[in-house]
Design a protein around this motif. Sequence first.
Motif, short mmCIF file in Angstrom:
data_model
loop_
_atom_site.label_atom_id
_atom_site.label_comp_id
_atom_site.label_asym_id
_atom_site.label_seq_id
_atom_site.Cartn_x
_atom_site.Cartn_y
_atom_site.Cartn_z
N ASP A 1 0.85 -1.18 0.00
CA ASP A 1 0.00 0.00 0.00
C ASP A 1 0.89 1.23 0.00
O ASP A 1 2.11 1.15 0.18
CB ASP A 1 -0.99 0.01 1.17
CG ASP A 1 -0.33 -0.10 2.53
OD1 ASP A 1 0.90 0.05 2.62
OD2 ASP A 1 -1.06 -0.34 3.52
N VAL A 2 0.28 2.37 -0.24
CA VAL A 2 1.02 3.62 -0.38
C VAL A 2 0.39 4.69 0.50
O VAL A 2 -0.83 4.73 0.67
CB VAL A 2 1.05 4.06 -1.86
CG1 VAL A 2 -0.35 4.28 -2.41
CG2 VAL A 2 1.89 5.31 -2.06
N VAL A 3 1.24 5.53 1.08
CA VAL A 3 0.78 6.69 1.84
C VAL A 3 0.95 7.91 0.94
O VAL A 3 2.03 8.15 0.40
CB VAL A 3 1.60 6.86 3.14
CG1 VAL A 3 1.20 8.15 3.85
CG2 VAL A 3 1.40 5.66 4.04
N ALA A 4 -0.13 8.66 0.75
CA ALA A 4 -0.12 9.81 -0.15
C ALA A 4 -0.46 11.06 0.64
O ALA A 4 -1.63 11.43 0.79
CB ALA A 4 -1.12 9.60 -1.28
N LEU A 5 0.56 11.73 1.16
CA LEU A 5 0.34 12.92 1.97
C LEU A 5 -0.12 14.07 1.08
O LEU A 5 0.52 14.39 0.07
CB LEU A 5 1.63 13.30 2.70
CG LEU A 5 2.17 12.26 3.69
CD1 LEU A 5 3.48 12.74 4.30
CD2 LEU A 5 1.15 11.97 4.77
#
Length: 544
Positions: A413-417
Amino acid sequence: MKRRDLLETWVAAAAAAALPAAANSTVALMHRAQADLRRLQAHLHFLADPLLEGRETGTRGYDLAAAYVASQFAQLGLKPMGDAGSYALPVPLRTSRLAATAPSLDLCRGETCERLAWLDEFSTRPDLSVLHSDVKAPLVFAGYGITAPRFGLDDYAGLDVKGRIAVVLSGRPPQMPSTEGAHFGNGRTKAELAARHGAVGVITLATPRSEIVAPFHLNRQFADNVAMDWQTPDGRGGSDIPGLRAAATVSVQAAPKLLAALGRDYATLVSDAEAGRPLPRGDLGLVARLVRHSVHGQARSHNIAGLIEGRHPRLKDEVVVLSAHLDHLGKKGDTIYPGAMDNALGIATLLEVFRLLAHGAAPDRSVLVVALTAEEKNYLGSAYFARNPPVSAARLVANVNIDMPILLHDFKDVVALGAEHSTLGDAVARAAADLGLGVAPDPQPEQSRFTRSDQYSFVRQGIPAVILGPGGASFDTKEDGNALMRDFRRQRYHQPGDDLGQPFHWAAVQRFAQLQWGLAREIAQQPERPRWLPGDFFGDLYGR
């Protein structure tokens, strides 16, 4: 020949040689272009090589890295966006370092004074405005030093800090949302607010929570660092905060010495603050005197920028900016800080993304790639670029920034700030789903990463922006991605150990580049211009 002249001449020649390739690029876009791991590894290994001595802004090592990036742009046929037909955009810089005489911070109650120990109890930075700074003023405690009506917080309500030094806790209440909290907890945001209230200085108190993010003892390691600011045509500092003449940080151990008048021990006060309970605020019955002696100079560095022109008759006038910072910390004595993860890997990813974009059919929107200088100097390269772009500022519609992707596990999964604040969030979700990835919330909001890298310079100019990083979940159930990333931050972040000997997860490196390419294509191809969401905090604050 001076180093900067050599760089400008070299990149101009490389750019001129590349122009025909751009005109003749007719390779059709595949359904899904494939990131080339060998190229990613080659870029990473060159940029993090000890030969470049840590790529500090204003050094030969940085200039070598910049020349390398310019050569890659030339090979890809990108349109040069720098001066005189080159890829190099000069960034004029003023510099300051502390003189041999150590700074001093005295706390006086009546006739009784105590001097805090430099680097054990307090730290400060060189003064970029004056050579000899001597500021003496009463202290006023202002909680976190935040005014946020949307979150029911006004630490300056009823306080008079005019002509005084505001004493504030580091960070922000943990209950605040990640990105908004990063904004309000940002040191510059606090300093600007204090100055608007008439304060002449800010003293920040370290807390147990801030010790996790930025341990106070590291100030000793970087005490001799050169401070920088970008310079306006009339010679002023681009980041100057008018009226603010003093700034220091006090350690957790020394903080109680400033707050004794509040009648509450420091641990209890911090606990109350983090729980959202009311804090005593007001005059501390102390006068502080901060003395600094600085040595000034000038420097020059470059952002390296190239353009892929869009093909759509209307949308080509809109420009998506892809960015990553090229600089790192340089060296201390004979010890080199290679900055492999931070941010040689980010630049390697940027170069591979642009190779994929340049070798496919031109996107509808134009895409501007920039390797930024001076991120490690408080994001000066991006601040200068966002205010002085090589195209009309009105054409810039979005920024995707790449900074220190910690690729040590097989992330799923990816964290997209920043994604939740604009329509860029939809593009992130589509690009992630195309690779079978989920989108996860920020696992470490206390890091305040949204305001700690170059994307925030674009946000402050009203441009929707996002920065991606791996989430903690892994396709390998034996891996704890969050633990691996925490270990990196604690042990190797801004340390010599951020080198090529780390256990990079190469499948993750390739997947991350693939993800960034997919996101760039999504934004460049979507019919509607990226926009802030209705009622969004940053859109209301900075939107244009």
